[in-house]
Design a protein around this motif. Structure first.
Motif, PDB file in Angstrom:
ATOM      1  N   ASP A 174     -54.458 -33.371   8.468  1.00  0.00           N
ATOM      2  CA  ASP A 174     -52.919 -32.201   8.487  1.00  0.00           C
ATOM      3  C   ASP A 174     -53.361 -31.757   7.218  1.00  0.00           C
ATOM      4  O   ASP A 174     -52.196 -32.018   6.398  1.00  0.00           O
ATOM      5  N   GLY A 175     -54.190 -31.502   6.684  1.00  0.00           N
ATOM      6  CA  GLY A 175     -54.644 -30.114   5.058  1.00  0.00           C
ATOM      7  C   GLY A 175     -55.727 -29.324   6.007  1.00  0.00           C
ATOM      8  O   GLY A 175     -54.623 -27.957   6.974  1.00  0.00           O
ATOM      9  N   VAL A 179     -62.905 -32.103   1.687  1.00  0.00           N
ATOM     10  CA  VAL A 179     -61.514 -32.956   1.357  1.00  0.00           C
ATOM     11  C   VAL A 179     -60.672 -32.650   0.022  1.00  0.00           C
ATOM     12  O   VAL A 179     -60.880 -31.798  -0.898  1.00  0.00           O
ATOM     13  N   ILE A 180     -59.443 -32.816   0.338  1.00  0.00           N
ATOM     14  CA  ILE A 180     -58.832 -33.042  -0.353  1.00  0.00           C
ATOM     15  C   ILE A 180     -58.482 -33.791  -1.956  1.00  0.00           C
ATOM     16  O   ILE A 180     -58.402 -34.624  -0.902  1.00  0.00           O
ATOM     17  N   PHE A 181     -58.593 -34.100  -2.758  1.00  0.00           N
ATOM     18  CA  PHE A 181     -58.923 -33.984  -3.844  1.00  0.00           C
ATOM     19  C   PHE A 181     -57.267 -34.391  -4.363  1.00  0.00           C
ATOM     20  O   PHE A 181     -56.597 -35.123  -5.911  1.00  0.00           O
ATOM     21  N   SER A 182     -56.302 -33.482  -4.181  1.00  0.00           N
ATOM     22  CA  SER A 182     -55.257 -33.614  -4.470  1.00  0.00           C
ATOM     23  C   SER A 182     -53.662 -32.416  -4.317  1.00  0.00           C
ATOM     24  O   SER A 182     -54.128 -32.007  -3.627  1.00  0.00           O
ATOM     25  N   GLU A 183     -53.229 -33.273  -4.312  1.00  0.00           N
ATOM     26  CA  GLU A 183     -51.933 -32.671  -3.365  1.00  0.00           C
ATOM     27  C   GLU A 183     -50.661 -32.186  -4.348  1.00  0.00           C
ATOM     28  O   GLU A 183     -50.238 -33.353  -5.272  1.00  0.00           O
ATOM     29  N   LEU A 408     -54.556 -28.554  -2.918  1.00  0.00           N
ATOM     30  CA  LEU A 408     -53.361 -28.423  -1.349  1.00  0.00           C
ATOM     31  C   LEU A 408     -51.938 -27.952  -2.075  1.00  0.00           C
ATOM     32  O   LEU A 408     -51.148 -28.993  -2.561  1.00  0.00           O
ATOM     33  N   GLY A 409     -51.299 -27.361  -1.704  1.00  0.00           N
ATOM     34  CA  GLY A 409     -49.903 -26.792  -1.738  1.00  0.00           C
ATOM     35  C   GLY A 409     -49.005 -27.465  -0.901  1.00  0.00           C
ATOM     36  O   GLY A 409     -47.584 -27.727  -1.478  1.00  0.00           O
ATOM     37  N   GLY A 410     -50.025 -28.188   0.725  1.00  0.00           N
ATOM     38  CA  GLY A 410     -49.340 -29.754   1.550  1.00  0.00           C
ATOM     39  C   GLY A 410     -49.110 -30.353   1.339  1.00  0.00           C
ATOM     40  O   GLY A 410     -49.060 -30.786   0.567  1.00  0.00           O
ATOM     41  N   PRO A 418     -51.402 -45.450   0.333  1.00  0.00           N
ATOM     42  CA  PRO A 418     -52.735 -45.821  -0.226  1.00  0.00           C
ATOM     43  C   PRO A 418     -53.844 -45.213   0.298  1.00  0.00           C
ATOM     44  O   PRO A 418     -53.664 -45.542   1.364  1.00  0.00           O
ATOM     45  N   ASN A 419     -54.570 -44.760  -0.679  1.00  0.00           N
ATOM     46  CA  ASN A 419     -55.462 -45.060  -0.263  1.00  0.00           C
ATOM     47  C   ASN A 419     -56.592 -44.001   0.651  1.00  0.00           C
ATOM     48  O   ASN A 419     -56.860 -44.261   1.363  1.00  0.00           O
ATOM     49  N   THR A 420     -55.277 -42.882   1.005  1.00  0.00           N
ATOM     50  CA  THR A 420     -55.595 -42.160   1.700  1.00  0.00           C
ATOM     51  C   THR A 420     -55.618 -39.947   0.816  1.00  0.00           C
ATOM     52  O   THR A 420     -54.886 -39.888   0.256  1.00  0.00           O
ATOM     53  N   VAL A 421     -56.592 -39.635   1.506  1.00  0.00           N
ATOM     54  CA  VAL A 421     -56.304 -38.293   1.771  1.00  0.00           C
ATOM     55  C   VAL A 421     -57.007 -37.119   3.107  1.00  0.00           C
ATOM     56  O   VAL A 421     -56.194 -38.007   4.097  1.00  0.00           O
ATOM     57  N   ALA A 422     -56.088 -36.032   2.341  1.00  0.00           N
ATOM     58  CA  ALA A 422     -56.038 -35.209   3.014  1.00  0.00           C
ATOM     59  C   ALA A 422     -57.406 -34.272   3.784  1.00  0.00           C
ATOM     60  O   ALA A 422     -58.161 -34.426   2.852  1.00  0.00           O
TER      61      ALA A 422
END
Length: 465
Positions: A174-175, A179-183, A408-410, A418-422
């Motif tokens: 949903d990103g 891989v998205i390391f930061s939101e 990601l901005g969203g 927990p333990n999840t990335v986009a």
């Protein structure tokens, strides 16, 4: 059979299931009996679980808040989580196809939920099926989790975590890729003011249904303002804003319709905010003696049509994860109170308490009430974290695109689980227009994403003892 070939062979079945879910209008509604978010979301969740059960997976419905399909054995599990709720379609006339039909044109699926998030999470379900059917020795525990409250809160994930163990490793499609390391953090608030409406020429003003959508239309009605004044401002506005205006006169009442372009609140610059365009217009036709003038001037002056928050003292620049953005999403009159609800996306270089203080101070200076609503803190993983590292490696190997993990901005479920990335579903150059008209997903991109997800399941499964 190879995973990629398996997905190619079964993709028509995947698409059929996606369209079946798209055709259920899963927009949040009021609770009805045992349906916490309305009958359509209950229906959608049950249909998804029915599809999963038909594929041979165990399923569980947690009281129509959230559900999951499960395969394998073991104490720890990996998860892919997404959501089947969608934002409203907005003005259907803006769509080139019916928003809940699931039309495929030029190899592109266009529908509400095409990218956010029905097609990605249903495709992930079939990615697990591809793993199971092509790797008979694989028996690690995997869950595909289907949320129903992502677009309007986080009750579904809270409900899940109160009843189920958290995953060892998880990602949400949903990103975007890689891989998205930061939101960014998400912060919603409203500015409000009680108005003595008998002392105002404003009769009505309304726009928006969700704070996370840039509204494409705002309607206002005013009384006892001369046609000459309105027409003069109308001509002036054409050089001041990208918004468009339509004016209708009926007796002493004038209806003003401001039309913009909808967009996701995480990238408000991609849209044209009709709400802010309306306040700018009203500020030029409403006199100083009007009871609503102070509020209108405050919104027009402190916010304007900017999305960086500078006039509110919250502008924050961050090269790694992106700058702070602010979007006005809803305005209306409720219990004689005029309000505007805002959605902020912010990097970790500014914190929640600073936002609280500066927004409250700005409101006080303008004689406006600041009301804090919801908050989700920013998410940050080191790029060396096993979850980030392994998913990134899979992405590069499958796509041969040499890119670094992204920010990601969203906001996604990764902030809540927990333990999840986009992770996915689209490449950075692809605009799927989430929260806008003609939301879409390229089918070749969706298919390649399925291969990435299947290989991610195998890779993360190997990390579980």
């Amino acid at each position: 059979m190879d995973i990629k070939k398996y997905i190619d062979t079964h993709f028509d079945e995947v698409l059929k299931s996606i369209i079946e879910i798209i055709r259920i209008k899963t927009v949040k509604a009021d609770r009805v009996g045992d349906a916490p978010y309305g009958e359509e979301l209950k229906k959608g969740l049950n249909k998804v679980l029915e599809i999963a059960q038909g594929l041979g997976f165990k399923v569980k419905n947690l009281d129509n808040y959230i559900g999951y399909a499960e395969y394998g054995e073991g104490e720890e599990y990996i998860a892919i989580l997404g959501h089947i709720d969608v934002v409203p379609e907005g003005d259907e006339a803006s769509w080139s196809v019916p928003p809940y039909e699931g039309c495929v044109v030029n190899n592109q699926l266009t529908a509400r939920g095409a990218i956010d998030n029905k097609a990605p999470i249903i495709s992930a379900l079939y990615s697990l099926k591809a793993v199971v059917d092509t790797n008979p020795e694989f028996n690690k525990r995997v869950r595909i989790i289907f949320g129903t409250n992502e677009e309007s809160g986080d009750e579904d994930i809270k409900y899940y975590l109160a009843r189920e163990k958290e995953p060892k490793y998880a990602f949400t499609p949903d990103g975007r890729f890689p891989v998205i390391f930061s939101e960014k953090g998400i912060y919603t608030f409203s500015f409000r003011k009680k108005i003595h409406w008998q002392d105002s020429k404003i009769v009505e003003i309304k726009a928006g249904t969700r704070s996370n959508i840039v509204p494409e239309k705002c309607i206002a009605k005013v009384r006892n303002i001369s046609k000459e004044t309105v027409e003069t401002v109308l001509k002036k506005m054409r050089s001041l804003t990208k918004a468009e205006y339509t004016v209708n006169y009926e007796g002493d009442t004038t209806e003003i319709i401001c039309t913009g372009v909808s967009a996701h609140a995480s990238s408000p610059h991609k849209g044209v905010n009709a709400l802010l365009g309306m306040y700018k217009f009203l500020n030029l036709i409403i006199g100083k003696e009007d009871a609503a003038k102070g509020f209108i001037s405050f919104i027009s002056g402190y916010i304007g049509e900017s999305s960086d928050g500078e006039k509110l003292g919250i502008k924050t620049v961050n090269e790694e994860v992106g700058n702070l953005t602010i979007s006005a999403g809803i305005t209306n009159i409720l219990n004689d109170e005029l309000f505007v609800k805002f959605n902020i996306r912010y990097p970790a270089s500014i914190d929640e308490k600073t936002l609280d203080l500066r927004l409250k101070t700005a409101g006080e200076k303008g004689g406006i009430v600041f009301f804090k609503e919801n908050h989700n803190a920013p998410l940050y993983f080191e790029k060396t974290h096993p979850l980030v590292k392994e998913l990134q490696e899979i992405y590069v190997n499958v796509t041969e695109r040499d890119e670094e993990p992204a920010a990601l901005g969203g906001g996604t479920y990764a902030k809540l689980m927990p333990n999840t990335v986009a992770f996915g579903p689209n490449f950075k150059e692809y605009n799927g227009k989430p929260h806008s008209f003609d939301e879409c997903m390229d089918l070749d991109m969706l298919k390649q994403g399925m291969e990435i997800y299947a290989r991610a399941i195998l890779k993360l499964g190997a990390l579980i003892k």
